[in-house]
Design an enzyme around this catalytic site. Structure first.
Site, PDB file in Angstrom:
ATOM      1  CG  HIS A   1      -8.485  -9.564  -6.534  1.00 22.98           C
ATOM      2  ND1 HIS A   1      -7.910 -10.681  -7.338  1.00 22.98           N
ATOM      3  CD2 HIS A   1      -7.833  -9.213  -5.775  1.00 22.98           C
ATOM      4  CE1 HIS A   1      -6.515 -10.347  -7.141  1.00 22.98           C
ATOM      5  NE2 HIS A   1      -6.226  -9.654  -5.979  1.00 22.98           N
TER       6      HIS A   1
ATOM      7  CG  ASP B   1      -5.567  -4.587  -1.942  1.00 21.10           C
ATOM      8  OD1 ASP B   1      -4.659  -4.791  -1.529  1.00 21.10           O
ATOM      9  OD2 ASP B   1      -6.301  -5.042  -3.092  1.00 21.10           O
TER      10      ASP B   1
END
Length: 433
Positions: free
Chosen positions: A310, A368
Protein backbone atom coordinates in the site's frame (compact mmCIF):
# COMPACT_ATOMS: atom_id res chain seq x y z
CA UNK A 1 -4.07 23.33 15.59
CA UNK A 2 -1.48 24.87 17.91
CA UNK A 3 1.40 27.13 16.92
CA UNK A 4 4.71 25.81 18.23
CA UNK A 5 7.19 28.07 20.02
CA UNK A 6 9.83 27.00 17.50
CA UNK A 7 9.84 28.35 13.98
CA UNK A 8 11.29 27.09 10.72
CA UNK A 9 13.92 29.36 9.21
CA UNK A 10 14.32 29.23 5.46
CA UNK A 11 17.64 30.56 4.18
CA UNK A 12 18.71 31.08 0.58
CA UNK A 13 22.10 30.71 -1.10
CA UNK A 14 21.27 33.41 -3.67
CA UNK A 15 21.66 36.28 -1.19
CA UNK A 16 17.92 36.66 -0.44
CA UNK A 17 17.05 37.39 3.18
CA UNK A 18 16.11 34.35 5.27
CA UNK A 19 12.54 34.18 6.62
CA UNK A 20 10.88 32.57 9.64
CA UNK A 21 7.74 30.49 9.20
CA UNK A 22 5.39 29.25 11.94
CA UNK A 23 5.25 25.55 12.80
CA UNK A 24 1.87 24.02 13.73
CA UNK A 25 1.41 20.94 15.87
CA UNK A 26 -1.52 18.58 15.32
CA UNK A 27 -3.01 16.33 17.99
CA UNK A 28 -0.89 13.46 16.59
CA UNK A 29 1.23 13.12 13.48
CA UNK A 30 3.94 15.27 11.89
CA UNK A 31 4.21 19.01 12.52
CA UNK A 32 3.53 21.28 9.54
CA UNK A 33 5.32 24.42 8.39
CA UNK A 34 2.98 27.28 7.44
CA UNK A 35 4.22 28.54 4.07
CA UNK A 36 1.25 30.76 3.22
CA UNK A 37 3.36 33.94 3.30
CA UNK A 38 6.25 32.42 1.36
CA UNK A 39 5.32 33.93 -2.02
CA UNK A 40 4.52 37.34 -0.56
CA UNK A 41 7.85 37.51 1.27
CA UNK A 42 10.14 35.81 -1.28
CA UNK A 43 8.35 35.73 -4.64
CA UNK A 44 8.88 31.96 -4.66
CA UNK A 45 6.49 28.96 -4.54
CA UNK A 46 7.12 25.44 -3.31
CA UNK A 47 7.18 22.56 -5.80
CA UNK A 48 5.42 19.38 -4.64
CA UNK A 49 3.93 17.17 -7.41
CA UNK A 50 1.18 14.97 -6.00
CA UNK A 51 1.16 17.10 -2.81
CA UNK A 52 3.22 14.41 -1.08
CA UNK A 53 4.62 16.85 1.49
CA UNK A 54 1.82 19.42 1.63
CA UNK A 55 -1.09 19.68 4.07
CA UNK A 56 -3.91 21.41 2.19
CA UNK A 57 -6.25 21.66 5.19
CA UNK A 58 -6.60 20.93 8.88
CA UNK A 59 -9.02 18.12 9.70
CA UNK A 60 -10.36 16.30 12.75
CA UNK A 61 -12.01 13.38 10.94
CA UNK A 62 -9.54 10.63 10.01
CA UNK A 63 -5.94 9.96 10.99
CA UNK A 64 -3.58 7.48 9.33
CA UNK A 65 -0.15 6.42 10.57
CA UNK A 66 1.27 4.43 7.67
CA UNK A 67 4.36 3.27 9.56
CA UNK A 68 2.35 1.91 12.50
CA UNK A 69 -0.47 0.59 10.31
CA UNK A 70 -3.02 2.69 12.16
CA UNK A 71 -6.35 4.09 10.95
CA UNK A 72 -8.54 6.17 13.28
CA UNK A 73 -12.01 7.58 12.60
CA UNK A 74 -12.52 10.51 15.02
CA UNK A 75 -9.91 8.87 17.28
CA UNK A 76 -11.44 5.39 17.29
CA UNK A 77 -9.30 2.55 15.83
CA UNK A 78 -10.81 0.94 12.74
CA UNK A 79 -10.34 -2.50 14.35
CA UNK A 80 -12.76 -1.59 17.16
CA UNK A 81 -15.31 0.13 14.92
CA UNK A 82 -15.44 -2.79 12.48
CA UNK A 83 -16.14 -5.24 15.30
CA UNK A 84 -18.38 -3.18 17.60
CA UNK A 85 -20.33 -0.88 15.26
CA UNK A 86 -22.43 -1.10 12.12
CA UNK A 87 -22.07 1.14 9.08
CA UNK A 88 -24.71 3.72 10.03
CA UNK A 89 -23.14 4.15 13.49
CA UNK A 90 -19.85 4.78 11.69
CA UNK A 91 -21.61 7.29 9.41
CA UNK A 92 -22.99 9.12 12.45
CA UNK A 93 -19.52 9.20 13.99
CA UNK A 94 -17.85 10.60 10.86
CA UNK A 95 -20.54 13.24 10.39
CA UNK A 96 -20.93 14.33 14.02
CA UNK A 97 -17.64 13.58 15.74
CA UNK A 98 -19.04 11.21 18.37
CA UNK A 99 -20.65 7.75 18.38
CA UNK A 100 -24.43 7.89 18.76
CA UNK A 101 -26.36 6.97 21.89
CA UNK A 102 -29.02 4.28 21.44
CA UNK A 103 -31.65 6.99 20.95
CA UNK A 104 -29.52 8.99 18.48
CA UNK A 105 -28.73 5.80 16.56
CA UNK A 106 -32.42 4.90 16.23
CA UNK A 107 -33.32 8.41 15.06
CA UNK A 108 -30.45 8.50 12.54
CA UNK A 109 -31.28 5.06 11.15
CA UNK A 110 -34.92 6.02 10.77
CA UNK A 111 -34.03 9.28 8.99
CA UNK A 112 -31.69 7.56 6.53
CA UNK A 113 -34.22 4.76 5.91
CA UNK A 114 -36.94 7.31 5.07
CA UNK A 115 -34.75 8.89 2.36
CA UNK A 116 -33.69 5.78 0.42
CA UNK A 117 -36.20 6.16 -2.42
CA UNK A 118 -35.23 8.31 -5.37
CA UNK A 119 -37.55 10.59 -7.31
CA UNK A 120 -39.64 8.45 -9.67
CA UNK A 121 -38.63 10.59 -12.66
CA UNK A 122 -35.03 9.43 -12.20
CA UNK A 123 -36.08 5.95 -13.34
CA UNK A 124 -36.29 7.37 -16.86
CA UNK A 125 -32.64 8.50 -16.73
CA UNK A 126 -31.49 4.92 -16.98
CA UNK A 127 -33.11 4.47 -20.39
CA UNK A 128 -30.63 7.00 -21.75
CA UNK A 129 -27.67 4.76 -20.89
CA UNK A 130 -26.57 1.83 -23.03
CA UNK A 131 -27.11 -1.55 -21.39
CA UNK A 132 -23.34 -2.06 -21.19
CA UNK A 133 -22.62 1.36 -19.66
CA UNK A 134 -20.07 1.14 -16.84
CA UNK A 135 -21.83 1.55 -13.47
CA UNK A 136 -19.41 4.36 -12.51
CA UNK A 137 -20.47 6.29 -15.60
CA UNK A 138 -24.10 5.81 -14.54
CA UNK A 139 -23.31 6.93 -10.98
CA UNK A 140 -21.45 10.08 -12.04
CA UNK A 141 -24.47 11.07 -14.13
CA UNK A 142 -27.26 10.17 -11.72
CA UNK A 143 -25.60 11.51 -8.55
CA UNK A 144 -24.85 14.81 -10.31
CA UNK A 145 -28.49 14.88 -11.46
CA UNK A 146 -29.78 14.68 -7.87
CA UNK A 147 -29.13 18.44 -7.68
CA UNK A 148 -31.94 18.88 -10.22
CA UNK A 149 -34.45 17.30 -7.85
CA UNK A 150 -33.54 18.77 -4.47
CA UNK A 151 -33.44 22.54 -4.81
CA UNK A 152 -34.46 22.80 -1.16
CA UNK A 153 -31.03 21.69 0.10
CA UNK A 154 -28.51 23.39 -2.17
CA UNK A 155 -27.65 26.39 0.05
CA UNK A 156 -24.22 25.32 1.27
CA UNK A 157 -24.14 28.13 3.85
CA UNK A 158 -27.14 26.73 5.70
CA UNK A 159 -26.03 23.95 8.13
CA UNK A 160 -29.52 22.43 8.15
CA UNK A 161 -29.56 22.15 4.35
CA UNK A 162 -26.07 20.62 4.40
CA UNK A 163 -27.33 18.03 6.89
CA UNK A 164 -30.33 17.17 4.69
CA UNK A 165 -28.06 16.77 1.65
CA UNK A 166 -25.74 14.49 3.63
CA UNK A 167 -28.65 12.24 4.65
CA UNK A 168 -30.00 12.16 1.09
CA UNK A 169 -26.66 11.16 -0.40
CA UNK A 170 -25.94 8.43 2.16
CA UNK A 171 -29.49 7.08 1.79
CA UNK A 172 -29.78 7.18 -2.01
CA UNK A 173 -26.35 5.89 -3.07
CA UNK A 174 -27.25 2.21 -2.41
CA UNK A 175 -30.46 2.66 -4.40
CA UNK A 176 -28.60 4.16 -7.37
CA UNK A 177 -25.81 1.55 -7.26
CA UNK A 178 -28.37 -1.28 -7.20
CA UNK A 179 -30.35 0.35 -10.03
CA UNK A 180 -27.19 0.62 -12.16
CA UNK A 181 -26.68 -3.14 -11.66
CA UNK A 182 -30.30 -4.12 -12.33
CA UNK A 183 -30.39 -2.01 -15.49
CA UNK A 184 -27.22 -3.67 -16.81
CA UNK A 185 -28.71 -7.18 -16.49
CA UNK A 186 -32.20 -6.28 -17.70
CA UNK A 187 -34.01 -6.94 -14.43
CA UNK A 188 -36.67 -4.66 -12.91
CA UNK A 189 -35.59 -2.15 -10.28
CA UNK A 190 -36.31 -3.18 -6.70
CA UNK A 191 -37.68 -0.48 -4.43
CA UNK A 192 -36.00 -0.09 -1.02
CA UNK A 193 -37.61 -1.71 2.01
CA UNK A 194 -37.91 0.24 5.25
CA UNK A 195 -37.95 -2.88 7.42
CA UNK A 196 -34.37 -3.83 6.48
CA UNK A 197 -31.03 -2.50 7.71
CA UNK A 198 -28.88 -0.33 5.42
CA UNK A 199 -26.73 -3.22 4.15
CA UNK A 200 -29.56 -5.79 4.07
CA UNK A 201 -31.67 -3.36 2.06
CA UNK A 202 -28.86 -2.95 -0.47
CA UNK A 203 -28.55 -6.74 -0.83
CA UNK A 204 -32.32 -6.92 -1.35
CA UNK A 205 -32.23 -4.21 -4.06
CA UNK A 206 -29.27 -5.94 -5.75
CA UNK A 207 -30.34 -9.58 -5.66
CA UNK A 208 -34.09 -9.59 -5.01
CA UNK A 209 -36.71 -9.81 -7.72
CA UNK A 210 -40.50 -9.31 -7.77
CA UNK A 211 -41.14 -13.03 -8.23
CA UNK A 212 -40.04 -14.14 -4.78
CA UNK A 213 -39.08 -12.91 -1.32
CA UNK A 214 -35.37 -12.15 -0.89
CA UNK A 215 -33.95 -14.13 2.04
CA UNK A 216 -31.50 -12.08 4.09
CA UNK A 217 -28.32 -13.92 5.08
CA UNK A 218 -26.87 -12.26 8.19
CA UNK A 219 -23.30 -13.43 7.52
CA UNK A 220 -23.32 -11.89 4.04
CA UNK A 221 -25.01 -8.70 5.23
CA UNK A 222 -22.42 -8.31 7.98
CA UNK A 223 -19.64 -8.85 5.42
CA UNK A 224 -21.00 -6.06 3.24
CA UNK A 225 -21.41 -3.84 6.29
CA UNK A 226 -17.76 -4.38 7.19
CA UNK A 227 -16.65 -3.53 3.64
CA UNK A 228 -18.56 -0.24 3.95
CA UNK A 229 -17.05 0.59 7.37
CA UNK A 230 -13.49 -0.11 6.21
CA UNK A 231 -13.89 2.13 3.14
CA UNK A 232 -15.91 4.95 4.73
CA UNK A 233 -13.04 7.45 4.87
CA UNK A 234 -9.29 7.50 4.30
CA UNK A 235 -8.05 11.02 5.01
CA UNK A 236 -6.97 13.34 2.15
CA UNK A 237 -6.77 10.83 -0.73
CA UNK A 238 -7.30 11.74 -4.40
CA UNK A 239 -11.12 11.52 -4.45
CA UNK A 240 -11.54 13.28 -1.09
CA UNK A 241 -9.21 16.05 -2.26
CA UNK A 242 -11.30 16.26 -5.45
CA UNK A 243 -14.49 16.68 -3.40
CA UNK A 244 -12.83 19.38 -1.28
CA UNK A 245 -11.45 21.17 -4.36
CA UNK A 246 -14.82 21.10 -6.12
CA UNK A 247 -16.52 22.25 -2.92
CA UNK A 248 -14.07 25.11 -2.46
CA UNK A 249 -15.70 26.85 -5.44
CA UNK A 250 -19.08 26.75 -3.69
CA UNK A 251 -20.42 23.91 -5.87
CA UNK A 252 -23.46 22.06 -4.50
CA UNK A 253 -22.88 18.80 -2.57
CA UNK A 254 -24.34 16.54 -5.28
CA UNK A 255 -21.92 17.99 -7.86
CA UNK A 256 -19.01 17.58 -5.42
CA UNK A 257 -19.81 13.93 -4.71
CA UNK A 258 -20.22 13.26 -8.45
CA UNK A 259 -16.71 14.72 -8.89
CA UNK A 260 -15.42 12.40 -6.16
CA UNK A 261 -17.01 9.40 -7.88
CA UNK A 262 -15.37 10.39 -11.18
CA UNK A 263 -11.97 10.51 -9.47
CA UNK A 264 -12.57 7.21 -7.67
CA UNK A 265 -13.24 5.57 -11.05
CA UNK A 266 -9.51 5.70 -11.85
CA UNK A 267 -7.80 2.29 -11.65
CA UNK A 268 -5.02 3.66 -9.41
CA UNK A 269 -7.61 4.65 -6.79
CA UNK A 270 -10.96 2.87 -6.54
CA UNK A 271 -10.25 0.24 -9.16
CA UNK A 272 -7.56 -1.60 -7.18
CA UNK A 273 -9.82 -4.43 -5.95
CA UNK A 274 -11.07 -4.93 -9.51
CA UNK A 275 -7.46 -5.16 -10.68
CA UNK A 276 -6.67 -7.73 -7.96
CA UNK A 277 -9.52 -9.99 -9.02
CA UNK A 278 -8.62 -9.66 -12.70
CA UNK A 279 -5.06 -10.70 -11.80
CA UNK A 280 -6.37 -13.88 -10.13
CA UNK A 281 -8.40 -14.70 -13.24
CA UNK A 282 -5.31 -14.19 -15.42
CA UNK A 283 -3.23 -16.56 -13.24
CA UNK A 284 -5.99 -19.11 -13.82
CA UNK A 285 -5.09 -21.95 -11.46
CA UNK A 286 -2.97 -22.85 -8.43
CA UNK A 287 -0.46 -24.66 -10.68
CA UNK A 288 0.35 -21.39 -12.46
CA UNK A 289 1.24 -19.48 -9.27
CA UNK A 290 4.99 -20.35 -9.13
CA UNK A 291 5.54 -19.13 -12.71
CA UNK A 292 3.53 -15.98 -11.97
CA UNK A 293 5.55 -15.30 -8.81
CA UNK A 294 8.79 -15.60 -10.78
CA UNK A 295 7.50 -13.03 -13.28
CA UNK A 296 6.61 -10.67 -10.43
CA UNK A 297 10.17 -10.95 -9.10
CA UNK A 298 11.62 -10.24 -12.56
CA UNK A 299 11.85 -6.45 -12.87
CA UNK A 300 11.90 -6.66 -16.67
CA UNK A 301 8.68 -8.68 -17.00
CA UNK A 302 6.33 -5.75 -16.26
CA UNK A 303 4.09 -8.11 -14.24
CA UNK A 304 2.75 -6.57 -11.02
CA UNK A 305 1.27 -8.20 -7.95
CA UNK A 306 -2.08 -6.44 -7.54
CA UNK A 307 -3.77 -6.17 -4.14
CA UNK A 308 -0.50 -6.35 -2.18
CA UNK A 309 1.34 -3.53 -0.41
CA UNK A 310 0.00 0.00 0.00
CA UNK A 311 1.18 3.50 -0.82
CA UNK A 312 0.40 4.78 2.70
CA UNK A 313 0.72 1.71 4.93
CA UNK A 314 4.40 0.72 5.06
CA UNK A 315 3.96 -2.36 7.25
CA UNK A 316 0.41 -3.66 7.00
CA UNK A 317 -3.00 -2.30 6.12
CA UNK A 318 -5.08 -2.52 9.35
CA UNK A 319 -8.21 -2.96 7.24
CA UNK A 320 -6.74 -6.05 5.55
CA UNK A 321 -6.68 -8.18 8.74
CA UNK A 322 -10.38 -7.43 9.33
CA UNK A 323 -11.26 -8.08 5.70
CA UNK A 324 -9.32 -11.35 5.79
CA UNK A 325 -11.51 -12.60 8.67
CA UNK A 326 -14.62 -11.60 6.75
CA UNK A 327 -13.30 -13.24 3.60
CA UNK A 328 -12.90 -16.60 5.31
CA UNK A 329 -16.30 -16.28 7.04
CA UNK A 330 -18.06 -15.66 3.72
CA UNK A 331 -16.26 -18.47 1.88
CA UNK A 332 -17.17 -20.87 4.70
CA UNK A 333 -20.80 -19.70 4.80
CA UNK A 334 -21.21 -20.19 1.05
CA UNK A 335 -19.14 -23.38 0.87
CA UNK A 336 -16.74 -21.84 -1.63
CA UNK A 337 -13.46 -23.02 -0.09
CA UNK A 338 -13.02 -25.40 -3.03
CA UNK A 339 -14.00 -22.92 -5.73
CA UNK A 340 -10.97 -22.67 -8.09
CA UNK A 341 -10.77 -18.86 -7.95
CA UNK A 342 -10.93 -18.71 -4.16
CA UNK A 343 -8.51 -21.62 -3.70
CA UNK A 344 -6.13 -19.72 -5.97
CA UNK A 345 -6.53 -16.54 -3.91
CA UNK A 346 -5.86 -18.33 -0.62
CA UNK A 347 -2.78 -20.08 -2.04
CA UNK A 348 -1.41 -16.79 -3.35
CA UNK A 349 -2.04 -15.22 0.05
CA UNK A 350 -0.11 -18.04 1.77
CA UNK A 351 2.89 -17.68 -0.55
CA UNK A 352 3.00 -13.88 -0.22
CA UNK A 353 2.88 -14.10 3.58
CA UNK A 354 5.78 -16.58 3.69
CA UNK A 355 7.99 -15.79 0.69
CA UNK A 356 11.04 -13.79 1.81
CA UNK A 357 10.86 -11.63 -1.35
CA UNK A 358 7.41 -10.30 -0.38
CA UNK A 359 7.93 -10.29 3.39
CA UNK A 360 11.17 -8.27 3.16
CA UNK A 361 9.46 -5.73 0.90
CA UNK A 362 6.37 -5.66 3.15
CA UNK A 363 4.13 -6.63 0.24
CA UNK A 364 1.33 -7.94 2.43
CA UNK A 365 -2.19 -8.49 1.08
CA UNK A 366 -4.12 -5.23 1.40
CA UNK A 367 -7.82 -4.51 1.86
CA UNK A 368 -8.40 -4.48 -1.92
CA UNK A 369 -7.17 -8.07 -2.27
CA UNK A 370 -9.70 -9.41 0.22
CA UNK A 371 -12.61 -7.09 -0.55
CA UNK A 372 -12.50 -8.11 -4.22
CA UNK A 373 -12.73 -11.79 -3.24
CA UNK A 374 -15.56 -11.11 -0.76
CA UNK A 375 -17.59 -9.05 -3.23
CA UNK A 376 -17.16 -11.69 -5.90
CA UNK A 377 -18.37 -14.35 -3.44
CA UNK A 378 -21.40 -12.18 -2.61
CA UNK A 379 -22.31 -12.19 -6.30
CA UNK A 380 -21.32 -8.59 -7.01
CA UNK A 381 -19.88 -8.27 -10.55
CA UNK A 382 -16.36 -6.90 -10.95
CA UNK A 383 -17.64 -3.82 -12.82
CA UNK A 384 -19.61 -2.81 -9.71
CA UNK A 385 -16.76 -3.09 -7.18
CA UNK A 386 -15.87 0.60 -7.48
CA UNK A 387 -19.56 1.50 -7.19
CA UNK A 388 -19.63 -0.26 -3.78
CA UNK A 389 -16.51 1.71 -2.86
CA UNK A 390 -18.29 4.96 -3.83
CA UNK A 391 -21.32 3.94 -1.74
CA UNK A 392 -19.03 3.44 1.27
CA UNK A 393 -16.91 6.55 0.76
CA UNK A 394 -19.82 8.95 0.25
CA UNK A 395 -20.14 9.54 4.00
CA UNK A 396 -16.41 10.34 4.26
CA UNK A 397 -16.62 12.74 1.33
CA UNK A 398 -19.64 14.46 2.87
CA UNK A 399 -17.98 14.74 6.29
CA UNK A 400 -14.84 16.24 4.72
CA UNK A 401 -16.89 18.59 2.52
CA UNK A 402 -18.90 19.73 5.54
CA UNK A 403 -15.74 20.34 7.54
CA UNK A 404 -14.26 22.39 4.70
CA UNK A 405 -17.37 24.57 4.33
CA UNK A 406 -17.31 25.36 8.07
CA UNK A 407 -13.55 26.08 8.11
CA UNK A 408 -12.93 29.87 8.40
CA UNK A 409 -9.53 29.39 6.67
CA UNK A 410 -11.13 27.72 3.62
CA UNK A 411 -10.31 29.34 0.28
CA UNK A 412 -10.99 28.30 -3.30
CA UNK A 413 -8.35 25.77 -4.30
CA UNK A 414 -5.69 27.21 -6.59
CA UNK A 415 -2.46 25.16 -6.92
CA UNK A 416 0.54 26.96 -8.41
CA UNK A 417 2.87 25.76 -11.15
CA UNK A 418 6.46 25.78 -12.27
CA UNK A 419 6.11 27.10 -15.82
CA UNK A 420 8.52 25.48 -18.30
CA UNK A 421 6.94 26.56 -21.61
CA UNK A 422 7.94 29.27 -24.05
CA UNK A 423 8.50 32.80 -22.69
CA UNK A 424 6.54 35.71 -24.19
CA UNK A 425 6.76 35.97 -27.96
CA UNK A 426 4.95 37.79 -30.76
CA UNK A 427 2.64 36.13 -33.29
CA UNK A 428 4.24 36.15 -36.78
CA UNK A 429 2.13 36.66 -39.86
CA UNK A 430 0.97 33.44 -41.53
CA UNK A 431 3.50 33.70 -44.39
CA UNK A 432 6.40 33.66 -41.84
CA UNK A 433 5.31 30.61 -39.83
Amino acid sequence: MNTSETKATLSFSDGSASIDMPIYKGTIGPDVIDIRKLYGQTGKFTYDPGFMSTAACNSSITYIDGDKGELLYRGYPIEQLAVNCDFLETCYLLLNGELPTAEQKATFENTVTRHTMIHEQMNFFFRGFRRDAHPMSVLVGTVGALASFYHDSLDINDPKQREISAIRLIAKLPTLVAMAYKYSIGQPFMYPRNDLSYSANFMHMMFGNPCEEYKVNDVLVRALDRILILHADHEQNASTSTVRLAGSSGANPFACIAAGIACLWGPAHGGANEAALNMLKEIGSVENIPAFIEKVKDKNSGVKLMGFGHRVYKNFDPRAKLMRETCHEVLNELGLQDDPLFKLAMELEKIALNDEYFVSRKLYPNVDFYSGIVQSALGIPVSLFTGIFAMARTVGWIAQWNEMIADPEQKIGRPRQLFVGSPRRDVPSIDKR
